[in-house]
Design an enzyme around this catalytic site. Structure first.
Site, PDB file in Angstrom:
ATOM      1  N   GLU A  59     -71.009 -21.546  30.045  1.00  0.00           N
ATOM      2  CA  GLU A  59     -70.859 -20.120  29.765  1.00  0.00           C
ATOM      3  C   GLU A  59     -71.449 -19.754  28.406  1.00  0.00           C
ATOM      4  O   GLU A  59     -72.064 -18.708  28.257  1.00  0.00           O
ATOM      5  CB  GLU A  59     -69.374 -19.705  29.804  1.00  0.00           C
ATOM      6  CG  GLU A  59     -68.730 -19.849  31.161  1.00  0.00           C
ATOM      7  CD  GLU A  59     -68.051 -21.192  31.378  1.00  0.00           C
ATOM      8  OE1 GLU A  59     -67.085 -21.229  32.164  1.00  0.00           O
ATOM      9  OE2 GLU A  59     -68.482 -22.207  30.774  1.00  0.00           O
ATOM     10  N   CYS A  96     -62.882 -21.987  30.416  1.00  0.00           N
ATOM     11  CA  CYS A  96     -61.856 -22.560  29.533  1.00  0.00           C
ATOM     12  C   CYS A  96     -61.443 -21.522  28.488  1.00  0.00           C
ATOM     13  O   CYS A  96     -62.053 -20.459  28.369  1.00  0.00           O
ATOM     14  CB  CYS A  96     -62.390 -23.827  28.861  1.00  0.00           C
ATOM     15  SG  CYS A  96     -63.637 -23.524  27.586  1.00  0.00           S
ATOM     16  N   TRP A 136     -61.017 -11.503  16.727  1.00  0.00           N
ATOM     17  CA  TRP A 136     -61.786 -11.897  15.543  1.00  0.00           C
ATOM     18  C   TRP A 136     -62.326 -10.651  14.874  1.00  0.00           C
ATOM     19  O   TRP A 136     -63.436 -10.203  15.138  1.00  0.00           O
ATOM     20  CB  TRP A 136     -62.908 -12.828  15.979  1.00  0.00           C
ATOM     21  CG  TRP A 136     -63.671 -13.469  14.883  1.00  0.00           C
ATOM     22  CD1 TRP A 136     -63.283 -13.697  13.599  1.00  0.00           C
ATOM     23  CD2 TRP A 136     -64.986 -14.022  14.982  1.00  0.00           C
ATOM     24  NE1 TRP A 136     -64.253 -14.346  12.905  1.00  0.00           N
ATOM     25  CE2 TRP A 136     -65.311 -14.552  13.727  1.00  0.00           C
ATOM     26  CE3 TRP A 136     -65.907 -14.109  16.017  1.00  0.00           C
ATOM     27  CZ2 TRP A 136     -66.535 -15.159  13.479  1.00  0.00           C
ATOM     28  CZ3 TRP A 136     -67.108 -14.713  15.763  1.00  0.00           C
ATOM     29  CH2 TRP A 136     -67.420 -15.234  14.510  1.00  0.00           C
TER      30      TRP A 136
END
Length: 164
Positions: A59, A96, A136
């Site tokens: 990805e 993930c 973030w």
């Protein structure tokens, strides 16, 4: 083997399968392919690069591949990851946590094809896969700085760039 037409996005699934065409079935360093489609319809595919130190997932590799052609993550509409198993059996796999977080940071609107709890392919925005995600705020992701939007999660309040 696979029947790409039985998948939620047959074109992206087939791109992933074809990414393995020139690799021997015994290759254990490239076991996942990811494909993306931009809002303008351009498609890209890339493989993971396994390494014991934590090589890049497919990805993340495909985000770099698209960027090398001038398509930034903010231009990506859909992504899917497909793993190759023994006997050249291919199936969609869910990203993930690291990939989910990266996709969220770069474009919370990206639609991700995932398997639900019954094993059926469904499409969800990456932000919906990361309900209590870390945001973030100082990241250099190419996003425009937006006014922070408070989100209410019951007794907790989270400040984020993303309005859910």
């Amino acid at each position: 083997m696979t029947d790409a037409q039985s998948h939620l996005d047959p074109e992206l699934f087939e791109l992933c399968v074809r990414a393995f065409d020139f690799l021997p079935a015994s290759d254990e360093n490239h076991t996942v392919a990811a494909a993306v489609r931009s809002h303008s319809g351009k498609t890209f595919v890339a493989l993971n690069v396994y390494h014991f130190t934590g090589g890049p997932c497919a990805e993340l590799s495909v985000l770099g591949t698209a960027a090398a052609s001038g398509v930034l993550a903010s231009d990506i509409e859909t992504i899917v990851a497909v793993c190759r198993r023994e006997g050249n059996v291919f199936r969609v796999i869910n990203p993930c946590g690291r990939c989910r977080q990266t996709l969220l940071d770069y474009n919370p609107e990206i639609k991700v094809i995932v398997l639900n709890t019954e094993g059926k392919e469904v499409m969800a925005k990456v932000r919906d896969l990361m309900v209590y995600a870390y945001v973030w705020e100082d990241g250099n992701t190419g996003r425009k700085e937006e006014e922070k939007v408070p989100r209410d999660f019951g007794s907790r309040q989270v400040v984020s760039h993303y309005e859910i």
